[in-house]
Design an enzyme around this catalytic site. Structure first.
Site, mmCIF file in Angstrom:
data_model
loop_
_atom_site.group_PDB
_atom_site.id
_atom_site.type_symbol
_atom_site.label_atom_id
_atom_site.label_comp_id
_atom_site.label_asym_id
_atom_site.label_seq_id
_atom_site.Cartn_x
_atom_site.Cartn_y
_atom_site.Cartn_z
ATOM 1 N N SER A 57 0.803 -1.227 0.000
ATOM 2 C CA SER A 57 0.000 0.000 0.000
ATOM 3 C C SER A 57 0.835 1.275 0.000
ATOM 4 C CB SER A 57 -0.951 0.016 1.198
ATOM 5 O OG SER A 57 -0.225 0.105 2.405
ATOM 6 N N HIS A 96 1.104 4.149 6.820
ATOM 7 C CA HIS A 96 0.483 4.999 5.804
ATOM 8 C C HIS A 96 0.888 6.455 6.009
ATOM 9 C CE1 HIS A 96 -3.010 2.143 4.476
ATOM 10 N NE2 HIS A 96 -1.833 1.756 4.040
ATOM 11 N N ASP A 123 -8.156 6.020 4.619
ATOM 12 C CA ASP A 123 -8.216 4.849 5.501
ATOM 13 C C ASP A 123 -9.435 4.785 6.411
ATOM 14 O OD1 ASP A 123 -5.835 3.971 4.453
ATOM 15 O OD2 ASP A 123 -4.610 4.730 6.089
#
Length: 180
Positions: A57, A96, A123
């Site tokens: 990701s 992230h 998210d």
């Protein structure tokens, strides 16, 4: 007789004193590793100073298997920083980027919205039900450095536990049969 026969003979010939010495040495190695980990926790200000990237990701910046080094200070998180966080109800930390930061004027607390660089959406779908922002207690730390691909050892041992058991068994045999 071969390597296995020699190993069995070596184990049979171990004396109690030698076994105790090896057990104490192994205990000292494990204790030293734990002390080093606890010192890293104190220096970095985070419960986990090192994490492995488990998904794609964050590509192309961080690839699966990269190891990230974390640091956490009292300074608020800013948009654009790479953060590692835990979501309520999940054990695995997520790496992230902070894309939006909401600072509360009355308290100074910062709420953070994150997104993976390689993901199309933010998210919010990963957070707990009804949660739209990450709070300070969710964030484990900021990424301050990385080692590419070194974390693959951890990923392989997690995905294929038999390899972990073989490795631990081989190391155990090595410690038991060493004559030093």
């Amino acid at each position: 007789m071969g390597w296995i026969g020699e190993t069995v003979d070596s184990i049979k010939s171990i004396k109690i004193r030698q076994l105790l010495t090896q057990a104490i040495t192994l205990g000292m190695i494990v204790t030293s590793a734990l002390i080093i980990w606890k010192c890293l926790m104190c220096v970095t200000g985070t419960e986990s100073p090192v994490v492995v990237v488990l998904s794609g990701s964050m590509e192309p910046g961080f690839k699966r298997g990269d190891i990230l080094f974390l640091h956490m200070t009292t300074e608020p998180i800013r948009a654009g920083e790479i953060v590692v966080f835990n979501v309520d109800g999940r054990d695995i930390p997520i790496v992230h980027r902070a894309i939006k930061v909401h600072e509360r004027e009355n308290t100074g607390h910062v709420d953070v919205l994150t997104k993976g660089d390689n993901n199309d959406v933010d998210d919010i779908g990963l957070y707990a039900d009804g949660q739209f922002w990450l709070h300070r207690h969710h964030i484990m730390g900021r990424a301050v450095g990385f080692l590419p691909y070194v974390g693959w050892v951890t990923i392989i041992m997690s995905e294929k536990p038999i390899i972990k058991y073989i490795l631990i068994g081989a190391l155990g045999l090595l410690v038991i049969t060493s004559k030093d």
